[in-house]
Design an enzyme around this catalytic site. Structure first.
Site, PDB file in Angstrom:
ATOM      1  N   GLU A 233      -9.710   7.486   3.982  1.00 38.78           N
ATOM      2  CA  GLU A 233     -10.629   6.632   4.721  1.00 38.78           C
ATOM      3  C   GLU A 233      -9.954   5.282   4.869  1.00 38.78           C
ATOM      4  O   GLU A 233      -9.111   4.910   4.061  1.00 38.78           O
ATOM      5  CB  GLU A 233     -11.967   6.506   4.008  1.00 38.78           C
ATOM      6  CG  GLU A 233     -12.095   5.338   3.049  1.00 38.78           C
ATOM      7  CD  GLU A 233     -11.242   5.473   1.807  1.00 38.78           C
ATOM      8  OE1 GLU A 233     -11.038   6.600   1.336  1.00 38.78           O
ATOM      9  OE2 GLU A 233     -10.773   4.432   1.303  1.00 38.78           O
TER      10      GLU A 233
ATOM     11  N   LYS B 267       0.811  -1.224   0.000  1.00 40.14           N
ATOM     12  CA  LYS B 267       0.000   0.000   0.000  1.00 40.14           C
ATOM     13  C   LYS B 267       0.845   1.276   0.000  1.00 40.14           C
ATOM     14  O   LYS B 267       0.425   2.300  -0.518  1.00 40.14           O
ATOM     15  CB  LYS B 267      -0.943   0.013   1.205  1.00 40.14           C
ATOM     16  CG  LYS B 267      -2.112  -0.953   1.041  1.00 40.14           C
ATOM     17  CD  LYS B 267      -3.207  -0.660   2.047  1.00 40.14           C
ATOM     18  CE  LYS B 267      -4.432  -1.499   1.765  1.00 40.14           C
ATOM     19  NZ  LYS B 267      -4.235  -2.931   2.117  1.00 40.14           N
TER      20      LYS B 267
ATOM     21  N   SER C  81       1.464  -9.877  -1.253  1.00 40.91           N
ATOM     22  CA  SER C  81       1.115  -8.475  -1.019  1.00 40.91           C
ATOM     23  C   SER C  81       1.471  -7.945   0.366  1.00 40.91           C
ATOM     24  O   SER C  81       1.732  -6.762   0.526  1.00 40.91           O
ATOM     25  CB  SER C  81      -0.377  -8.252  -1.290  1.00 40.91           C
ATOM     26  OG  SER C  81      -1.169  -9.115  -0.496  1.00 40.91           O
TER      27      SER C  81
HETATM   28  C1  PLP Z   1      -5.124  -3.925   1.657  1.00 44.03           C
HETATM   29  C2  PLP Z   1      -4.497  -5.209   1.308  1.00 44.03           C
HETATM   30  C3  PLP Z   1      -4.955  -6.003   0.226  1.00 44.03           C
HETATM   31  C4  PLP Z   1      -6.174  -5.654  -0.573  1.00 44.03           C
HETATM   32  O1  PLP Z   1      -6.127  -4.443  -1.262  1.00 44.03           O
HETATM   33  P1  PLP Z   1      -5.884  -4.376  -2.821  1.00 44.03           P
HETATM   34  O2  PLP Z   1      -6.145  -2.959  -3.172  1.00 44.03           O
HETATM   35  O3  PLP Z   1      -6.857  -5.325  -3.462  1.00 44.03           O
HETATM   36  O4  PLP Z   1      -4.485  -4.782  -3.083  1.00 44.03           O
HETATM   37  C5  PLP Z   1      -4.274  -7.163  -0.073  1.00 44.03           C
HETATM   38  N1  PLP Z   1      -3.205  -7.559   0.649  1.00 44.03           N
HETATM   39  C6  PLP Z   1      -2.740  -6.844   1.703  1.00 44.03           C
HETATM   40  C7  PLP Z   1      -1.561  -7.337   2.448  1.00 44.03           C
HETATM   41  C8  PLP Z   1      -3.363  -5.643   2.068  1.00 44.03           C
HETATM   42  O5  PLP Z   1      -2.905  -4.934   3.091  1.00 44.03           O
END
Ligand code: PLP
Length: 393
Positions: A111, A89, A377
């Site tokens: 938000e 993020k 992610s």
């Molecule tokens: C917020 C988050 C997501 C989901 O958000 P996307 O905008 O779909 O990427 C996925 N994985 C992690 C680790 C997150 O913090």
């Protein structure tokens, strides 16, 4: 045909900017300037420098040997979990804080639902010494206490949204109201590839550093830039947009999107937007959205807070509609098992969002010589309590 956004802000039938008139000047200012600003040499220099020295990029592309052996295919993990703050993020919030500065803004609003985007926003505001106000549903504030504490430590003001269901969508309404009232000095940092044009495209471009790096790294490791498949979990869709970006129009690269089935797609407790969604408008863009017959947004559910969103970004709605993307939904139970398995096989504790992407290998079979890149992610530290409860650890 391209799967990128067109000049009007659409991906096929999806996207656009469906906003109240009062918000038009804010969104139009951003729309008319974002591409020029992003192309400025000084912008790129500052963005790249911060990604390198502050975020810790490039993140490794790691060949997961034991995981690959188990599933009899070649799996690489793109290690976004190693970014500062523990997930992808921050790539976007770094980009947007630099954008805000060039637009002459000295106040940031955001938000947040689970609090991850709030933390990533508070982080970059501290970095730049800019005022930060984060709207968060009153219920979410209670559920996500550690992230609320993080935001406060980073100097942000956390404002509870006390209307409606007191969760993410109510926080979004409050943020929009704030932006309407403060059009001149305030920038609204949206945390995924959602919202009115140009947000989905702008956020995708900031996150596209992920696939840009994968191309170089795969060239070194496999002698080719293109994998056979890229895989990511999809909440709003920003980490997915990041790893798909440079492959969107390369049809030889398969695109796999993994959604949260929650307790099961047909149980009424799910966030499987592509399976359940119909065309509708949410947060200013036309997309696929979970809704009742008379168009009320359905409350989504997933064990992972980050996938608990009733829509997907317009890029992903179009990948689904056109068949360019393969969409798979994974239940809570399957995701938790896959998360624990990665711990045992590779010594990596993934976020539960990410664990959904890892779970597809149980049922989606790949060829032995396929190169499959999974976007890891985020890290699982934030999810320890959920892991503890689920496995009685
Ligand atoms: C917020 C988050 C997501 C989901 O958000 P996307 O905008 O779909 O990427 C996925 N994985 C992690 C680790 C997150 O913090």
């Amino acid at each position: 045909m391209s799967y990128q956004v067109n000049e009007k802000g659409y991906y096929g039938d999806f996207g656009g900017a469906f906003i109240p008139e009062m918000l038009y000047p804010n969104v139009e200012e951003l729309r008319s300037r974002y591409l020029d600003i992003m192309q400025e040499e000084s912008f790129q220099k500052e963005f790249r420098q911060l990604l390198k020295d502050y975020v810790g990029r490039p993140t490794p592309l790691y060949y997961a040997k034991r995981f690959s052996e188990k599933y009899n295919t070649k799996v690489y993990l793109k290690r976004e979990d190693l970014c500062h703050t523990g997930a992808h993020k921050v790539n976007n919030t770094i980009g947007q804080i630099l954008m805000a500065k060039r637009l002459g803004k000295n106040r940031i609003i955001a938000e947040t639902g689970a609090g991850q985007h709030g933390v990533a926003t508070a982080t970059v505001c501290a970095l730049m010494g800019i005022e930060c106000v984060v709207y968060m549903g009153e219920i979410d504030i209670k559920r996500q206490a550690p992230n609320v504490a993080r935001m406060k430590m980073l100097g942000a003001t956390v404002v509870p949204a006390i209307s409606g269901s007191r969760t993410l969508k109510d926080a979004t309404n409050e943020a929009i109201r704030d932006w309407i009232n403060n059009p001149v000095n305030t920038h609204y940092i949206i945390g995924s590839v959602v919202g009115p044009h140009p947000y989905p495209d702008m956020v995708a471009r900031f996150q596209s550093v992920i696939s840009e790096e994968v191309k170089k790294q795969l060239q070194e490791k496999e002698g080719r830039e293109n994998p056979d498949f890229v895989v990511a979990c999809v909440g709003g869709g920003s980490n997915a947009a990041g790893i798909y970006y440079h492959y969107l129009d390369q049809e030889e690269v398969g695109i796999i999107a993994v959604e949260a089935a929650g307790e099961g797609v047909l149980t009424g407790k799910s966030a499987a937007t592509s399976a359940l969604g119909r065309e509708g408008i949410i947060h200013g863009s036309k997309t696929l959205l979970m809704q009742t017959d008379d168009g009320q947004i359905t409350e989504p559910y997933s064990i992972s807070a980050g996938l608990d969103y009733p829509g997907v970004g317009p890029m992903h709605a179009n990948l689904f509609r056109t068949g360019r993307g393969e969409f798979i939904s994974i239940t809570d139970t399957e995701a938790m098992a896959a998360g624990l398995e990665l711990c045992k096989l590779e010594g990596i504790i993934p976020a539960i969002e990410t664990a959904h992407a890892l779970a597809i290998f149980e049922t989606r079979k790949f060829r032995e010589d396929d190169v499959v890149v999974v976007n890891l992610s985020g890290r699982g530290d934030k999810d320890l309590n959920t892991y503890i409860e689920h496995f009685n650890l």
